[in-house]
Scaffold this motif. Structure first.
Motif, PDB file in Angstrom:
ATOM      1  N   ASP A 121       0.844  -1.204  -0.155  1.00  8.04           N
ATOM      2  CA  ASP A 121       0.209   0.045   0.218  1.00  8.04           C
ATOM      3  C   ASP A 121       1.065   0.957  -0.123  1.00  8.04           C
ATOM      4  OD1 ASP A 121      -2.072   1.485  -0.021  1.00  8.04           O
ATOM      5  OD2 ASP A 121      -2.979   0.733   1.937  1.00  8.04           O
ATOM      6  N   GLY A 122       0.921   2.202  -0.666  1.00  5.34           N
ATOM      7  CA  GLY A 122       1.387   3.550  -1.220  1.00  5.34           C
ATOM      8  C   GLY A 122       2.231   3.243  -2.356  1.00  5.34           C
ATOM      9  N   PHE A 123       2.520   2.032  -3.053  1.00  2.00           N
ATOM     10  CA  PHE A 123       3.603   2.412  -3.996  1.00  2.00           C
ATOM     11  C   PHE A 123       2.980   2.918  -4.887  1.00  2.00           C
ATOM     12  CE2 PHE A 123       4.727   0.224  -8.131  1.00  2.00           C
ATOM     13  CZ  PHE A 123       6.253   0.040  -8.460  1.00  2.00           C
ATOM     14  N   SER A 124       4.077   3.687  -5.443  1.00  3.27           N
ATOM     15  CA  SER A 124       3.771   4.587  -6.484  1.00  3.27           C
ATOM     16  C   SER A 124       4.740   4.223  -7.404  1.00  3.27           C
ATOM     17  CB  SER A 124       3.634   5.905  -5.952  1.00  3.27           C
ATOM     18  OG  SER A 124       3.582   7.262  -7.685  1.00  3.27           O
ATOM     19  N   PHE A 125       4.064   4.467  -8.463  1.00  5.66           N
ATOM     20  CA  PHE A 125       5.291   4.609  -9.902  1.00  5.66           C
ATOM     21  C   PHE A 125       5.816   5.284 -10.355  1.00  5.66           C
ATOM     22  CE2 PHE A 125       0.984   3.980 -12.534  1.00  5.66           C
ATOM     23  CZ  PHE A 125       1.500   5.062 -13.398  1.00  5.66           C
TER      24      PHE A 125
END
Length: 194
Positions: A181-185
Protein backbone atom coordinates in the motif's frame (compact mmCIF):
# COMPACT_ATOMS: atom_id res chain seq x y z
CA UNK A 1 0.47 9.32 -31.51
CA UNK A 2 -2.80 8.59 -29.75
CA UNK A 3 -2.69 7.68 -26.05
CA UNK A 4 -5.80 5.77 -24.97
CA UNK A 5 -6.48 5.10 -21.30
CA UNK A 6 -7.86 1.65 -20.53
CA UNK A 7 -10.28 0.55 -17.78
CA UNK A 8 -7.25 0.84 -15.47
CA UNK A 9 -6.17 4.39 -16.41
CA UNK A 10 -2.47 3.80 -15.62
CA UNK A 11 -2.34 1.17 -18.39
CA UNK A 12 -2.30 2.97 -21.74
CA UNK A 13 -2.74 1.85 -25.35
CA UNK A 14 -0.56 3.83 -27.75
CA UNK A 15 -1.43 4.07 -31.44
CA UNK A 16 1.51 5.47 -33.43
CA UNK A 17 1.10 7.47 -36.61
CA UNK A 18 2.04 5.24 -39.51
CA UNK A 19 3.31 6.69 -42.79
CA UNK A 20 3.14 4.15 -45.59
CA UNK A 21 3.26 3.80 -49.34
CA UNK A 22 4.12 1.13 -51.89
CA UNK A 23 7.67 0.90 -50.44
CA UNK A 24 6.53 0.02 -46.92
CA UNK A 25 5.95 2.16 -43.83
CA UNK A 26 7.61 4.31 -41.18
CA UNK A 27 6.44 4.89 -37.61
CA UNK A 28 7.89 6.38 -34.47
CA UNK A 29 7.55 3.93 -31.55
CA UNK A 30 8.94 6.08 -28.74
CA UNK A 31 9.67 9.76 -28.35
CA UNK A 32 10.59 10.99 -24.90
CA UNK A 33 8.87 14.40 -25.07
CA UNK A 34 5.59 13.05 -26.48
CA UNK A 35 5.43 10.23 -23.93
CA UNK A 36 6.26 12.57 -21.03
CA UNK A 37 3.53 14.98 -22.14
CA UNK A 38 1.14 12.02 -21.90
CA UNK A 39 2.17 10.95 -18.39
CA UNK A 40 4.75 8.29 -19.29
CA UNK A 41 7.91 10.02 -18.08
CA UNK A 42 10.40 7.20 -17.58
CA UNK A 43 13.94 6.38 -18.55
CA UNK A 44 14.15 3.10 -20.44
CA UNK A 45 17.29 1.10 -19.69
CA UNK A 46 16.83 -2.18 -21.56
CA UNK A 47 15.19 -3.43 -24.77
CA UNK A 48 14.08 -7.07 -25.13
CA UNK A 49 12.90 -9.11 -28.12
CA UNK A 50 11.35 -12.58 -27.94
CA UNK A 51 10.05 -14.98 -30.57
CA UNK A 52 7.30 -17.44 -29.63
CA UNK A 53 5.06 -19.91 -31.43
CA UNK A 54 1.27 -20.29 -31.42
CA UNK A 55 -0.20 -21.17 -28.04
CA UNK A 56 2.84 -20.15 -26.00
CA UNK A 57 1.90 -18.16 -22.92
CA UNK A 58 4.51 -16.14 -21.04
CA UNK A 59 3.64 -14.71 -17.66
CA UNK A 60 2.33 -13.33 -15.49
CA UNK A 61 5.71 -11.84 -14.54
CA UNK A 62 6.89 -8.96 -12.38
CA UNK A 63 9.87 -7.92 -10.26
CA UNK A 64 9.04 -7.19 -6.62
CA UNK A 65 12.23 -5.10 -6.34
CA UNK A 66 13.56 -3.11 -9.28
CA UNK A 67 9.98 -3.06 -10.64
CA UNK A 68 9.84 -2.70 -14.39
CA UNK A 69 7.54 -0.60 -16.47
CA UNK A 70 7.24 -2.06 -19.96
CA UNK A 71 6.37 -0.50 -23.30
CA UNK A 72 5.37 -3.54 -25.37
CA UNK A 73 4.64 -4.10 -29.05
CA UNK A 74 4.57 -6.83 -31.68
CA UNK A 75 6.73 -6.68 -34.83
CA UNK A 76 5.45 -9.95 -36.33
CA UNK A 77 2.24 -11.88 -35.67
CA UNK A 78 -0.37 -11.27 -32.96
CA UNK A 79 -0.60 -11.66 -29.18
CA UNK A 80 -3.13 -11.10 -26.44
CA UNK A 81 -1.29 -8.95 -23.91
CA UNK A 82 -2.36 -8.71 -20.25
CA UNK A 83 -1.52 -6.34 -17.39
CA UNK A 84 -2.71 -7.15 -13.85
CA UNK A 85 -2.71 -4.48 -11.13
CA UNK A 86 -0.88 -5.92 -8.09
CA UNK A 87 -0.51 -2.70 -6.11
CA UNK A 88 -2.25 -3.61 -2.84
CA UNK A 89 -3.43 -0.03 -2.21
CA UNK A 90 -4.90 0.45 -5.68
CA UNK A 91 -8.64 0.53 -6.25
CA UNK A 92 -7.94 -1.70 -9.27
CA UNK A 93 -5.97 -4.29 -7.28
CA UNK A 94 -6.50 -7.72 -8.85
CA UNK A 95 -8.12 -6.27 -12.00
CA UNK A 96 -6.66 -6.83 -15.44
CA UNK A 97 -6.57 -5.29 -18.90
CA UNK A 98 -6.18 -7.40 -22.04
CA UNK A 99 -5.34 -5.99 -25.48
CA UNK A 100 -4.63 -7.56 -28.85
CA UNK A 101 -1.31 -6.32 -30.20
CA UNK A 102 -0.22 -7.21 -33.70
CA UNK A 103 2.14 -6.29 -36.49
CA UNK A 104 -0.97 -5.28 -38.40
CA UNK A 105 -2.58 -2.93 -35.84
CA UNK A 106 0.83 -1.61 -34.66
CA UNK A 107 -0.60 -0.79 -31.22
CA UNK A 108 1.66 -0.62 -28.19
CA UNK A 109 0.78 -1.04 -24.52
CA UNK A 110 2.28 0.79 -21.55
CA UNK A 111 2.41 -1.51 -18.51
CA UNK A 112 3.63 0.55 -15.54
CA UNK A 113 5.69 -0.72 -12.60
CA UNK A 114 3.40 -2.38 -10.05
CA UNK A 115 1.73 -4.65 -12.60
CA UNK A 116 2.18 -8.31 -13.49
CA UNK A 117 2.49 -8.83 -17.23
CA UNK A 118 1.98 -11.69 -19.65
CA UNK A 119 0.92 -12.56 -23.17
CA UNK A 120 -0.23 -15.50 -25.27
CA UNK A 121 0.54 -15.96 -28.94
CA UNK A 122 -2.46 -16.06 -31.30
CA UNK A 123 -0.61 -16.32 -34.64
CA UNK A 124 1.74 -19.05 -35.92
CA UNK A 125 4.55 -17.08 -34.33
CA UNK A 126 5.04 -13.65 -32.81
CA UNK A 127 8.03 -11.36 -32.43
CA UNK A 128 7.42 -9.47 -29.18
CA UNK A 129 9.47 -6.38 -28.30
CA UNK A 130 9.53 -4.33 -25.14
CA UNK A 131 11.39 -1.48 -23.51
CA UNK A 132 11.97 -1.73 -19.73
CA UNK A 133 12.40 0.97 -17.10
CA UNK A 134 14.71 -1.17 -14.95
CA UNK A 135 17.17 -3.98 -15.51
CA UNK A 136 16.22 -7.65 -15.39
CA UNK A 137 16.84 -8.96 -11.86
CA UNK A 138 16.09 -12.71 -11.71
CA UNK A 139 16.44 -12.79 -7.92
CA UNK A 140 13.46 -10.40 -7.65
CA UNK A 141 11.33 -11.97 -10.38
CA UNK A 142 7.96 -13.38 -9.36
CA UNK A 143 5.19 -15.10 -11.30
CA UNK A 144 1.43 -15.32 -10.84
CA UNK A 145 -0.21 -18.35 -12.41
CA UNK A 146 -1.89 -17.56 -15.73
CA UNK A 147 -5.20 -19.23 -14.85
CA UNK A 148 -5.72 -17.91 -11.32
CA UNK A 149 -9.49 -18.26 -10.79
CA UNK A 150 -9.57 -15.06 -8.72
CA UNK A 151 -8.26 -13.08 -11.69
CA UNK A 152 -10.44 -14.90 -14.23
CA UNK A 153 -8.44 -13.64 -17.22
CA UNK A 154 -10.32 -14.40 -20.42
CA UNK A 155 -7.39 -15.65 -22.51
CA UNK A 156 -8.55 -16.18 -26.14
CA UNK A 157 -7.03 -19.67 -26.36
CA UNK A 158 -8.45 -22.65 -28.23
CA UNK A 159 -6.17 -25.19 -26.50
CA UNK A 160 -4.05 -25.55 -23.36
CA UNK A 161 -1.17 -23.05 -23.49
CA UNK A 162 2.48 -24.03 -23.62
CA UNK A 163 4.18 -22.80 -20.43
CA UNK A 164 7.71 -22.69 -19.07
CA UNK A 165 8.53 -24.66 -15.92
CA UNK A 166 8.75 -21.37 -14.03
CA UNK A 167 5.30 -20.28 -15.17
CA UNK A 168 3.80 -23.66 -14.23
CA UNK A 169 4.95 -22.89 -10.67
CA UNK A 170 3.35 -19.42 -10.54
CA UNK A 171 1.56 -18.42 -7.32
CA UNK A 172 -2.06 -17.44 -7.01
CA UNK A 173 -2.59 -13.74 -6.34
CA UNK A 174 -3.81 -14.42 -2.77
CA UNK A 175 -0.43 -16.05 -2.01
CA UNK A 176 1.79 -13.81 -4.13
CA UNK A 177 4.17 -11.13 -2.94
CA UNK A 178 2.58 -7.88 -4.15
CA UNK A 179 3.46 -4.20 -4.06
CA UNK A 180 2.69 -2.54 -0.71
CA UNK A 181 0.00 0.00 0.00
CA UNK A 182 1.43 3.39 -0.94
CA UNK A 183 3.55 2.04 -3.82
CA UNK A 184 3.68 4.68 -6.54
CA UNK A 185 5.21 4.08 -9.94
CA UNK A 186 5.39 7.86 -10.35
CA UNK A 187 7.64 8.08 -7.30
CA UNK A 188 9.65 5.16 -8.70
CA UNK A 189 10.16 7.11 -11.93
CA UNK A 190 11.35 10.19 -10.02
CA UNK A 191 13.76 8.07 -7.95
CA UNK A 192 15.19 6.55 -11.12
CA UNK A 193 16.08 10.00 -12.47
CA UNK A 194 17.94 11.05 -9.31
Amino acid sequence: MRFIKTEIPDVVIIEPRVFGDERGFFMETWQRKTFAENGIDFDFVQDNHSLSGRGILRGLHYQIRQPQGKLVRVAEGEVFDVAVDIRSGSKWFGKWVGVRLSAENKRMLWVPPGFAHGFCVLSDRAAFMYKCTDFYAPEHERSIVWNDPDLNILWPLDCEPVLSGKDLQGARLVEAEVFPDGFSFRRTAMEMRQ
